[in-house]
Design a protein around this motif. Structure first.
Motif, PDB file in Angstrom:
ATOM      1  N   MET A   1      -2.694   0.289  11.447  1.00 24.45           N
ATOM      2  CA  MET A   1      -1.442   0.982  11.164  1.00 24.45           C
ATOM      3  C   MET A   1      -1.657   2.492  11.282  1.00 24.45           C
ATOM      4  SD  MET A   1       0.878   0.927   7.676  1.00 24.45           S
ATOM      5  CE  MET A   1       1.372  -0.781   7.914  1.00 24.45           C
ATOM      6  N   LYS A   2      -0.726   3.162  11.932  1.00 19.95           N
ATOM      7  CA  LYS A   2      -0.816   4.605  12.095  1.00 19.95           C
ATOM      8  C   LYS A   2      -0.728   5.285  10.742  1.00 19.95           C
ATOM      9  CE  LYS A   2       1.522   8.506  14.303  1.00 19.95           C
ATOM     10  NZ  LYS A   2       2.703   8.935  15.113  1.00 19.95           N
ATOM     11  N   LYS A   3      -1.653   6.239  10.508  1.00 19.03           N
ATOM     12  CA  LYS A   3      -1.657   6.948   9.241  1.00 19.03           C
ATOM     13  C   LYS A   3      -0.451   7.872   9.155  1.00 19.03           C
ATOM     14  CE  LYS A   3      -4.549   9.649   6.130  1.00 19.03           C
ATOM     15  NZ  LYS A   3      -5.860  10.298   5.908  1.00 19.03           N
ATOM     16  N   ARG A   4       0.194   7.856   8.007  1.00 18.90           N
ATOM     17  CA  ARG A   4       1.398   8.649   7.796  1.00 18.90           C
ATOM     18  C   ARG A   4       1.061  10.140   7.700  1.00 18.90           C
ATOM     19  NH1 ARG A   4       4.633   6.566   2.811  1.00 18.90           N
ATOM     20  NH2 ARG A   4       5.670   5.267   4.362  1.00 18.90           N
ATOM     21  N   THR A   5       1.898  10.963   8.342  1.00 19.99           N
ATOM     22  CA  THR A   5       1.771  12.413   8.206  1.00 19.99           C
ATOM     23  C   THR A   5       2.366  12.835   6.866  1.00 19.99           C
ATOM     24  OG1 THR A   5       1.932  12.778  10.584  1.00 19.99           O
ATOM     25  CG2 THR A   5       2.435  14.651   9.151  1.00 19.99           C
ATOM     26  N   THR A   6       1.561  13.506   6.052  1.00 20.35           N
ATOM     27  CA  THR A   6       2.041  13.970   4.749  1.00 20.35           C
ATOM     28  C   THR A   6       1.839  15.473   4.646  1.00 20.35           C
ATOM     29  OG1 THR A   6      -0.096  13.536   3.701  1.00 20.35           O
ATOM     30  CG2 THR A   6       1.533  11.759   3.648  1.00 20.35           C
ATOM     31  N   LEU A   7       2.571  16.079   3.737  1.00 20.09           N
ATOM     32  CA  LEU A   7       2.527  17.529   3.558  1.00 20.09           C
ATOM     33  C   LEU A   7       1.834  17.945   2.276  1.00 20.09           C
ATOM     34  CD1 LEU A   7       6.163  18.464   4.686  1.00 20.09           C
ATOM     35  CD2 LEU A   7       4.083  18.282   6.072  1.00 20.09           C
ATOM     36  N   VAL A   8       1.322  16.985   1.540  1.00 21.71           N
ATOM     37  CA  VAL A   8       0.660  17.300   0.280  1.00 21.71           C
ATOM     38  C   VAL A   8      -0.814  16.954   0.389  1.00 21.71           C
ATOM     39  CG1 VAL A   8       2.792  16.838  -0.985  1.00 21.71           C
ATOM     40  CG2 VAL A   8       1.055  15.041  -0.800  1.00 21.71           C
ATOM     41  N   PRO A   9      -1.667  17.579  -0.441  1.00 14.17           N
ATOM     42  CA  PRO A   9      -3.086  17.222  -0.436  1.00 14.17           C
ATOM     43  C   PRO A   9      -3.286  15.767  -0.838  1.00 14.17           C
ATOM     44  CG  PRO A   9      -2.700  19.256  -1.663  1.00 14.17           C
ATOM     45  CD  PRO A   9      -1.360  18.666  -1.391  1.00 14.17           C
ATOM     46  N   GLU A  10      -4.395  15.193  -0.435  1.00 14.95           N
ATOM     47  CA  GLU A  10      -4.683  13.804  -0.781  1.00 14.95           C
ATOM     48  C   GLU A  10      -5.476  13.756  -2.078  1.00 14.95           C
ATOM     49  OE1 GLU A  10      -6.994   9.935   1.105  1.00 14.95           O
ATOM     50  OE2 GLU A  10      -5.996  11.361   2.443  1.00 14.95           O
ATOM     51  N   TYR A  11      -4.927  13.107  -3.085  1.00 21.15           N
ATOM     52  CA  TYR A  11      -5.580  12.978  -4.382  1.00 21.15           C
ATOM     53  C   TYR A  11      -4.895  11.866  -5.152  1.00 21.15           C
ATOM     54  CZ  TYR A  11      -1.457  15.420  -6.162  1.00 21.15           C
ATOM     55  OH  TYR A  11      -0.170  15.760  -6.455  1.00 21.15           O
ATOM     56  N   GLY A  12      -5.560  11.357  -6.161  1.00 20.24           N
ATOM     57  CA  GLY A  12      -4.942  10.408  -7.082  1.00 20.24           C
ATOM     58  C   GLY A  12      -4.734   9.024  -6.501  1.00 20.24           C
ATOM     59  N   PRO A  13      -4.371   8.065  -7.354  1.00 21.32           N
ATOM     60  CA  PRO A  13      -4.205   6.672  -6.934  1.00 21.32           C
ATOM     61  C   PRO A  13      -2.971   6.419  -6.076  1.00 21.32           C
ATOM     62  CG  PRO A  13      -3.571   6.927  -9.230  1.00 21.32           C
ATOM     63  CD  PRO A  13      -4.169   8.232  -8.808  1.00 21.32           C
ATOM     64  N   LEU A  14      -2.024   7.359  -6.044  1.00 16.53           N
ATOM     65  CA  LEU A  14      -0.788   7.150  -5.284  1.00 16.53           C
ATOM     66  C   LEU A  14      -0.782   7.928  -3.969  1.00 16.53           C
ATOM     67  CD1 LEU A  14       1.819   7.282  -8.206  1.00 16.53           C
ATOM     68  CD2 LEU A  14       0.582   5.310  -7.293  1.00 16.53           C
ATOM     69  N   ALA A  15      -1.939   8.418  -3.555  1.00 16.22           N
ATOM     70  CA  ALA A  15      -2.019   9.164  -2.298  1.00 16.22           C
ATOM     71  C   ALA A  15      -1.468   8.325  -1.152  1.00 16.22           C
ATOM     72  CB  ALA A  15      -3.468   9.560  -2.021  1.00 16.22           C
ATOM     73  N   GLY A  16      -0.643   8.928  -0.314  1.00 13.30           N
ATOM     74  CA  GLY A  16      -0.042   8.224   0.814  1.00 13.30           C
ATOM     75  C   GLY A  16       1.337   7.668   0.533  1.00 13.30           C
ATOM     76  N   MET A  17       1.717   7.549  -0.746  1.00 13.28           N
ATOM     77  CA  MET A  17       3.054   7.064  -1.092  1.00 13.28           C
ATOM     78  C   MET A  17       4.053   8.197  -0.893  1.00 13.28           C
ATOM     79  SD  MET A  17       4.554   5.879  -4.816  1.00 13.28           S
ATOM     80  CE  MET A  17       3.605   4.367  -4.963  1.00 13.28           C
ATOM     81  N   ARG A  18       5.228   7.867  -0.360  1.00 10.83           N
ATOM     82  CA  ARG A  18       6.281   8.868  -0.189  1.00 10.83           C
ATOM     83  C   ARG A  18       7.524   8.443  -0.969  1.00 10.83           C
ATOM     84  NH1 ARG A  18       6.861  10.028   5.491  1.00 10.83           N
ATOM     85  NH2 ARG A  18       5.368  11.720   5.081  1.00 10.83           N
ATOM     86  N   ILE A  19       8.060   9.368  -1.749  1.00  6.29           N
ATOM     87  CA  ILE A  19       9.259   9.135  -2.553  1.00  6.29           C
ATOM     88  C   ILE A  19      10.303  10.162  -2.170  1.00  6.29           C
ATOM     89  CG2 ILE A  19      10.198   9.078  -4.897  1.00  6.29           C
ATOM     90  CD1 ILE A  19       7.348   8.466  -5.881  1.00  6.29           C
ATOM     91  N   VAL A  20      11.509   9.697  -1.916  1.00  9.50           N
ATOM     92  CA  VAL A  20      12.643  10.577  -1.657  1.00  9.50           C
ATOM     93  C   VAL A  20      13.571  10.508  -2.860  1.00  9.50           C
ATOM     94  CG1 VAL A  20      14.657  11.018  -0.211  1.00  9.50           C
ATOM     95  CG2 VAL A  20      12.503  10.292   0.831  1.00  9.50           C
TER      96      VAL A  20
END
Length: 418
Positions: A1-20
């Motif tokens: 699966m293609k890794k999602r582009t995110t705008l925040v640093p990667e940290y914590g157990p919820l890294a990669g989750m996006r909430i609108v």
């Protein structure tokens, strides 16, 4: 699966989750911020030129750079701000919003006019079948039950506390009832929303199927009322209001000290009660647990009332710190009643790293605020940025996440939708 582009640093157990998130003030944004504290990328959609009402919630601090509410400075950290005139009758707005929904895991809102804006659960789930939708409202959505005319009513923190019955358990019998501040119901509702979105997200991750979570303010508050409803159903009498002397055990109160402060002392059960007697130098033979503290009848008895007066006098003859030290030495639950200033200097708070400093993006101020809770040993949360200025991340979200080019973004800006 293609890794999602995110705008925040990667940290914590919820890294990669996006909430609108769409909406304003406390419950919805707070739930999202709690997720952001542990790594989720939270994109809050705000109205261009207006923003979240919480930005101007008093008191407000102003600098040459800008103005922001002290509440916003505390609660809006770690979020991204996207300005978008959220009316899906505009085809460009609809395209932007649905593209963002397609790239997200959770959509959370506390707006009461979704239908008017053209936002429908069915369409969102058709665009993203794995999406978790979280609705926060005063009385719930009628699709989950409830009288439609009640579900449609507006609500605030105080209304949720009143409707649930929670207000009845606060204050004194000879004074007007009060809603617990600051904004207890809003924060409790936010925590229930966070719990709901997490369990629904786990289900979506495991099954590939999203769902709708309906969070009502009054229900969140009612759920934390201990035995209120079972006591009423079983006919066991009224739950004691916190400000009344008609208690079921003692000592259990805020006691005045010699230096004009208050100290909370609680001794529940025979063992703690007897440790309290030892701490204050009272005789267990004169004030036996069974006749003074075992139940409501014992507390209300002449001997129980005499005991209470002696405890009041004992506290009034000592400073708050002296009382606290004596109680701690005898392992009796106790604390001085601290204000925020005292907490900021308290060694327990400080040694646990409970306060963190960061730069508020609107005012440019380097502020100290309450930090991360709870604490995790392996994947701790962090604060990577203060609350965003209005629309601070709009261009980055549109270009880097949604793939719009600079000409499209300028067209949206000229049109007034961002």
């Amino acid at each position: 699966m293609k890794k999602r582009t995110t705008l925040v640093p990667e940290y914590g157990p919820l890294a990669g989750m996006r909430i609108v998130g769409t909406g304003s003030l406390i419950a919805m944004p707070f739930a999202a911020t709690m997720m952001a504290d542990f790594g989720a990328e939270v994109i809050q959609i705000e109205r261009p030129g207006v923003g979240d009402t919480y930005r101007s919630f008093p008191p407000v601090v102003s600098t040459e750079k800008g103005s922001a509410s002290s509440s916003w400075i505390q609660d809006a950290r770690n979020r991204l701000s996207l300005t978008l005139e959220l009316d899906l009758r505009d085809p460009d707005v609809k395209e932007i919003f649905l593209k963002l929904i397609a790239e997200s895991d959770i959509y959370i809102e506390n707006m009461v006019w979704l239908e008017k804006l053209g936002i429908r659960d069915e369409e969102l789930l058709s665009v993203n079948p794995r999406l978790v939708i979280v609705h926060i409202s005063g009385f719930g959505h009628a699709e989950f039950g409830g009288l439609p005319e009640i579900c449609d009513q507006a609500s605030y923190d105080m209304i949720g506390q009143a409707f649930s019955g929670y207000v009845l358990y606060n204050g004194y019998e000879d004074r007007p009832l009060i809603a617990v501040k600051p904004s207890l119901n809003d924060y409790v509702t936010g925590l229930f929303a966070m719990f709901g979105m997490l369990i629904a997200y786990i289900s979506a991750r495991d099954t590939g199927k999203g769902q709708v979570v309906d969070v009502a303010q009054f229900e969140a508050q009612a759920r934390i009322m201990r035995d209120n409803f079972t006591t009423s159903f079983l006919g066991l009498g009224e739950v004691t209001r916190c400000g009344t002397k008609a208690r079921s055990f003692q000592p259990w109160d805020m006691f005045s000290s010699a230096d004009g402060r208050y100290v909370a002392i609680g001794a529940f059960g025979k063992n703690v009660y007897e440790r309290f007697l030892e701490a204050v130098g009272m005789d267990a033979g004169q004030f036996p647990y069974e006749l003074v503290s075992k139940d409501r009848q014992a507390v209300a008895s002449p001997l129980g009332q005499m005991f209470d007066r002696q405890v009041v006098d004992w506290c009034a003859a000592r400073t708050a710190e002296e009382i606290q030290d004596i109680m701690r030495a005898h392992r009796v639950p106790c604390s001085c009643v601290n204000d925020a200033g005292a907490c900021l200097k308290n060694e327990q708070f400080l040694s646990r790293g409970d306060f963190e400093s960061y730069v508020d993006q609107t005012t440019g101020l380097d502020v100290t605020a309450f930090g991360i809770a709870p604490k995790l040993s392996g994947t701790p949360g962090r604060i990577w940025r203060g609350g965003p200025s209005l629309g601070q991340d709009t261009e980055a979200i549109l270009s880097r996440i949604l793939g719009y080019d600079s000409l499209s973004i300028e067209r949206f800006r000229a049109k007034g939708i961002i």
